[in-house]
Write a protein that holds these residues in place. Structure first.
Motif, PDB file in Angstrom:
ATOM      1  N   GLY A 265       0.693  -1.282   0.031  1.00 62.29           N
ATOM      2  CA  GLY A 265      -0.015  -0.070  -0.185  1.00 62.29           C
ATOM      3  C   GLY A 265       0.705   1.248   0.187  1.00 62.29           C
ATOM      4  N   GLY A 266       0.803   2.182  -0.948  1.00 63.20           N
ATOM      5  CA  GLY A 266       1.481   3.274  -1.091  1.00 63.20           C
ATOM      6  C   GLY A 266       2.870   3.319  -1.862  1.00 63.20           C
ATOM      7  N   LEU A 267       3.002   2.185  -2.279  1.00 63.87           N
ATOM      8  CA  LEU A 267       4.645   1.816  -2.743  1.00 63.87           C
ATOM      9  C   LEU A 267       4.434   1.964  -4.409  1.00 63.87           C
ATOM     10  N   GLN A 268       5.117   3.025  -4.637  1.00 68.61           N
ATOM     11  CA  GLN A 268       5.573   3.704  -6.026  1.00 68.61           C
ATOM     12  C   GLN A 268       6.191   2.129  -7.034  1.00 68.61           C
ATOM     13  N   ILE A 269       5.402   2.351  -8.121  1.00 71.03           N
ATOM     14  CA  ILE A 269       5.945   1.074  -9.052  1.00 71.03           C
ATOM     15  C   ILE A 269       7.132   1.402  -9.258  1.00 71.03           C
ATOM     16  N   ASP A 276      15.385   2.379  -9.985  1.00 69.25           N
ATOM     17  CA  ASP A 276      15.054   3.670 -10.292  1.00 69.25           C
ATOM     18  C   ASP A 276      15.312   4.642  -9.092  1.00 69.25           C
ATOM     19  N   ASN A 277      16.133   5.454  -9.157  1.00 68.70           N
ATOM     20  CA  ASN A 277      16.081   6.506  -8.187  1.00 68.70           C
ATOM     21  C   ASN A 277      15.638   7.898  -8.360  1.00 68.70           C
ATOM     22  N   SER A 278      14.813   7.983  -9.540  1.00 71.71           N
ATOM     23  CA  SER A 278      14.397   9.192  -9.921  1.00 71.71           C
ATOM     24  C   SER A 278      13.356   9.615  -9.030  1.00 71.71           C
ATOM     25  N   PRO A 279      13.502  10.844  -8.418  1.00 72.50           N
ATOM     26  CA  PRO A 279      12.767  11.620  -7.488  1.00 72.50           C
ATOM     27  C   PRO A 279      11.087  11.827  -7.964  1.00 72.50           C
ATOM     28  N   ARG A 280      10.943  11.909  -9.141  1.00 72.26           N
ATOM     29  CA  ARG A 280       9.819  12.324  -9.568  1.00 72.26           C
ATOM     30  C   ARG A 280       8.617  11.491  -9.335  1.00 72.26           C
ATOM     31  N   GLY A 281       7.363  11.889  -9.357  1.00 76.81           N
ATOM     32  CA  GLY A 281       6.337  11.243  -9.003  1.00 76.81           C
ATOM     33  C   GLY A 281       6.013   9.988  -9.737  1.00 76.81           C
ATOM     34  N   GLN A 282       5.729   8.887  -9.158  1.00 73.59           N
ATOM     35  CA  GLN A 282       5.232   7.677 -10.099  1.00 73.59           C
ATOM     36  C   GLN A 282       3.900   7.113  -9.531  1.00 73.59           C
ATOM     37  N   ARG A 283       3.244   6.181 -10.349  1.00 78.19           N
ATOM     38  CA  ARG A 283       2.055   5.760  -9.982  1.00 78.19           C
ATOM     39  C   ARG A 283       2.498   4.658  -8.792  1.00 78.19           C
ATOM     40  N   PRO A 311      -1.387 -26.673 -13.320  1.00 79.56           N
ATOM     41  CA  PRO A 311      -2.235 -25.527 -13.711  1.00 79.56           C
ATOM     42  C   PRO A 311      -2.157 -25.549 -15.107  1.00 79.56           C
ATOM     43  N   PRO A 312      -3.142 -24.865 -15.679  1.00 76.21           N
ATOM     44  CA  PRO A 312      -3.397 -24.826 -17.273  1.00 76.21           C
ATOM     45  C   PRO A 312      -2.108 -23.980 -17.866  1.00 76.21           C
ATOM     46  N   THR A 313      -1.878 -24.605 -18.921  1.00 72.95           N
ATOM     47  CA  THR A 313      -0.540 -24.104 -19.654  1.00 72.95           C
ATOM     48  C   THR A 313      -0.763 -22.487 -19.817  1.00 72.95           C
ATOM     49  N   ILE A 314      -1.954 -22.390 -20.540  1.00 73.60           N
ATOM     50  CA  ILE A 314      -2.174 -20.907 -20.911  1.00 73.60           C
ATOM     51  C   ILE A 314      -3.274 -20.665 -20.345  1.00 73.60           C
ATOM     52  N   PRO A 315      -3.620 -19.747 -19.330  1.00 74.26           N
ATOM     53  CA  PRO A 315      -4.919 -19.319 -18.592  1.00 74.26           C
ATOM     54  C   PRO A 315      -5.665 -18.471 -19.891  1.00 74.26           C
ATOM     55  N   THR A 316      -6.924 -18.681 -19.402  1.00 69.97           N
ATOM     56  CA  THR A 316      -7.892 -17.662 -19.889  1.00 69.97           C
ATOM     57  C   THR A 316      -7.302 -16.304 -20.253  1.00 69.97           C
ATOM     58  N   ALA A 317      -7.361 -15.512 -21.322  1.00 70.24           N
ATOM     59  CA  ALA A 317      -6.994 -14.183 -21.592  1.00 70.24           C
ATOM     60  C   ALA A 317      -7.745 -13.492 -20.656  1.00 70.24           C
ATOM     61  N   VAL A 318      -7.232 -12.475 -20.017  1.00 72.80           N
ATOM     62  CA  VAL A 318      -7.649 -11.446 -18.892  1.00 72.80           C
ATOM     63  C   VAL A 318      -7.263 -10.373 -19.282  1.00 72.80           C
ATOM     64  N   GLU A 319      -8.062  -9.125 -18.774  1.00 73.58           N
ATOM     65  CA  GLU A 319      -7.401  -7.898 -18.559  1.00 73.58           C
ATOM     66  C   GLU A 319      -6.793  -7.234 -17.513  1.00 73.58           C
ATOM     67  N   GLY A 320      -5.434  -7.004 -17.776  1.00 74.24           N
ATOM     68  CA  GLY A 320      -4.597  -6.585 -16.683  1.00 74.24           C
ATOM     69  C   GLY A 320      -5.096  -5.210 -15.999  1.00 74.24           C
ATOM     70  N   ARG A 321      -4.708  -4.933 -14.864  1.00 70.42           N
ATOM     71  CA  ARG A 321      -5.134  -3.883 -14.297  1.00 70.42           C
ATOM     72  C   ARG A 321      -3.950  -2.784 -13.573  1.00 70.42           C
ATOM     73  N   ILE A 322      -3.734  -2.064 -14.507  1.00 68.13           N
ATOM     74  CA  ILE A 322      -2.725  -0.979 -14.279  1.00 68.13           C
ATOM     75  C   ILE A 322      -3.181   0.198 -14.134  1.00 68.13           C
ATOM     76  N   SER A 323      -3.095   0.929 -13.227  1.00 66.01           N
ATOM     77  CA  SER A 323      -3.766   2.100 -13.381  1.00 66.01           C
ATOM     78  C   SER A 323      -3.143   3.126 -11.902  1.00 66.01           C
ATOM     79  N   ASN A 324      -3.419   4.242 -12.140  1.00 62.16           N
ATOM     80  CA  ASN A 324      -3.163   5.206 -10.827  1.00 62.16           C
ATOM     81  C   ASN A 324      -4.227   4.673  -9.809  1.00 62.16           C
ATOM     82  N   LEU A 325      -3.911   5.212  -8.532  1.00 63.34           N
ATOM     83  CA  LEU A 325      -4.922   4.990  -7.648  1.00 63.34           C
ATOM     84  C   LEU A 325      -6.331   5.428  -7.721  1.00 63.34           C
TER      85      LEU A 325
END
Length: 432
Positions: A265-269, A276-283, A311-325
Motif C-alpha cells: 500500500g502506497g508503494l510506487q511502481i 530507479d532513483n528518480s525523485p519524480r512522482g510515479q504511479r 495448472p493450465p498451460t495458458i490461462p484464459t486471457a484476462v484484462e490486466g489492471r494497471i492504473s493510478n490509484l
C-alpha cells in the motif's frame, strides 16, 4: 585481432575444440588482472550430522549475456576492447569458467537459442550434464537453461513457465522461468520417493519502472514452485531459486523474496526493484496487483487446486489492471494490500563485503554496478542434531567483489570475464 593484440600485448592463436573454432588469448603480466574471488565457508558442520544422511551439492547461477542483446545495447560496452566482445572469444571463456567451477547444477540466463543448440548444450553434454532450456516467448532470441550432472542427480520433471498472458495488459512481456524436480543419486533419496529438490531459474523483466510487472511475474513463478515442491501432507521439499531478478538487495522485491511478505500500500511502481532513483512522482501499486482471473491468490499459490494437479498451460486471457490509484483503491483496507509466500527463502550471499561493508556487485557495465543476481534457498530451521526437516544448509559460497575491484579490471566484460555479470556459486547440504 591485430587491435586486440596491440592493446593487450598478448599472444593470439586458434585451436580446435568440439563445439567450434575458438579465438583464445594467452594473457601475460601486462594484461588486465583477473578478479580475485575466494571460497567462503558458511558452516562449521563440514561432515554429515551424526545419525542422519546428507547430500552435498553445488549450484551456479550465471547470466552469460546473449550476443544479440550485447549487439543491440552496444552503448553499454563502449569501454571494452572489440575483440573481447566477439562471440567465439566469449564462448570459450564462458565454457572454461563453467568447467572450472564444476557445479552439480548450473542455472544460466540470457542463453541465446542458436548458441545453446549448436554450441553450449553439446559442450555441456560432453562434460556429463543433462540440459533443459526454455526460450523467451515472442521473437526474443534467448532464454533460461538449467543443467545438472547426471552422475549426481536424476530428472523427475521439467516445467517451463511463461509469464506472458495474451490479452492481459499487465502480463504482456516475454520473460520466462524453468522449474526442475531433481532426485539426488544417493541411496537414501533413491529409497524415499518423496525426497527431491526443486530447482528454479528465471530472468525477470528489466524495466526499472515496472515493478508491478516484476511482482506479477514473480507471483506466477512462486505459485508454480509451491505447487511442484509441495507434498500431499502439506510439507515442502527444498527449493533453490536462481536467476537475474533485476532487483537490488535493498529493494521491496528482494525483501518480499526473503521475508515472505510485502505490504505494498502506497508503494510506487518504480521503487519496487530499487533500480530507479528518480525523485519524480510515479504511479502507486494498485489492489490487486494482478487480475484475480490469473487464478493466483495473494499468497502466491494457485487457488482451488490440489497440489498434484497441474495448472493450465495458458490461462484464459484476462484484462490486466494497471492504473493510478482510484477511489476504489483508496478505500481498500490496508491489510489487504499484501502479497505473501511460504517458501522461507534466504540468500546464499550477504550482499556486503567484509570488513568494510561495501556493496557486493554481481553485474557491471558502463551504466550500472550493483547486485541483481541471486541464489535463494529454503533454509533448514531444524538444528542438525534433531530429526526432521527437509531444508537446505548453506555450506559455502564463492565470494563476490566490490565496485573498486571491478574498476581495476576495466569493468565487465573484459579479457578474463566474458559476461557483464559474474557467476554466483554456492554449496548446500540436503538433509534427507
Amino acid at each position: 585481432m591485430d587491435s586486440l593484440k596491440a592493446a593487450t600485448g598478448c599472444k593470439v592463436w586458434f585451436y580446435e575444440e568440439v563445439f567450434s573454432v575458438i579465438l583464445t588469448v594467452d594473457f601475460t603480466s601486462s594484461c588486465i588482472l583477473t578478479l580475485q574471488r575466494h571460497w567462503e565457508t558458511c558452516s562449521t558442520d563440514l561432515q554429515p550430522p551424526g545419525g542422519s544422511a546428507g547430500f552435498d551439492f553445488s549450484v551456479m547461477s550465471y547470466n552469460i549475456l546473449s550476443q544479440e542483446l550485447l549487439r543491440d545495447n552496444g552503448f553499454l560496452y563502449g569501454h571494452c576492447e572489440p575483440g573481447v566482445l566477439r562471440w567465439d572469444f566469449r564462448l570459450h571463456n564462458l565454457l572454461q569458467e563453467i568447467q572450472q567451477h564444476d557445479a552439480d547444477v548450473v542455472c544460466l540466463q540470457e542463453v541465446q537459442e542458436d548458441h545453446y543448440q549448436n554450441q553450449i548444450r553439446p559442450a555441456l553434454q560432453a562434460r556429463g550434464y543433462h540440459c533443459e532450456y526454455k526460450k523467451r516467448t515472442g521473437r526474443k532470441p534467448d532464454g533460461c537453461a538449467v543443467t545438472f550432472k547426471t552422475s549426481r542427480l536424476s530428472l523427475l520433471s521439467s516445467n517451463p513457465v511463461e509469464f506472458l498472458r495474451p490479452g492481459d495488459a499487465l502480463l504482456d512481456r516475454d520473460n520466462v522461468g524453468l522449474v526442475l524436480l531433481l532426485r539426488p543419486n544417493d541411496s537414501v533419496s533413491q529409497s524415499d520417493p518423496s525426497s527431491f529438490l526443486c530447482v528454479a531459474n528465471t530472468h525477470l523483466l528489466y524495466n526499472p519502472r515496472r515493478g508491478d510487472i516484476k511482482l506479477a511475474q514473480l507471483a506466477i513463478l512462486l505459485a508454480e514452485i509451491d505447487r511442484l515442491s509441495r507434498l500431499p501432507d502439506g510439507s515442502t521439499n527444498p527449493v533453490v531459486l536462481c536467476g537475474d531478478f533485476n532487483a537490488a538487495p535493498w529493494s521491496p522485491l528482494y525483501s518480499f523474496l526473503t521475508s515472505g511478505c510485502l505490504e505494498y500500500g502506497g508503494l510506487q511502481i518504480g521503487k519496487v526493484s530499487g533500480q530507479d532513483n528518480s525523485p519524480r512522482g510515479q504511479r502507486l501499486l494498485s489492489f490487486p496487483i494482478w487480475s484475480p482471473s490469473l487464478g493466483i491468490n495473494h499468497q502466491c499459490q494457485y487457488e482451488n487446486q490440489p497440489a498434484a494437479e497441474a495448472p493450465p498451460t495458458i490461462p484464459t486471457a484476462v484484462e490486466g489492471r494497471i492504473s493510478n490509484l482510484t477511489g476504489e483503491d483508496l478505500s481498500t483496507p490496508p491489510d489487504r494490500m499484501r502479497m505473501e509466500h511460504t517458501l522461507k527463502l534466504q540468500s546464499s550471499y550477504r550482499h556486503h563485503l567484509l570488513p568494510d561493508g561495501r556493496p557486493e556487485i554481481s553485474t557491471c557495465h558502463s551504466h550500472t554496478a550493483l547486485t541483481v543476481d541471486y541464489i535463494l534457498y529454503s533454509h533448514d530451521s531444524t538444528p542438525p542434531s534433531l530429526p526432521g526437516g527437509r531444508g537446505l544448509q548453506l555450506l559455502g559460497r564463492l565470494s563476490l567483489v566490490g565496485q573498486s575491484e571491478l574498476e581495476e579490471v576495466n569493468g565487465l566484460p573484459n579479457q578474463h570475464h566474458s559476461s557483464d555479470h559474474l557467476p554466483l556459486l554456492a554449496r548446500f547440504r540436503f538433509r534427507c
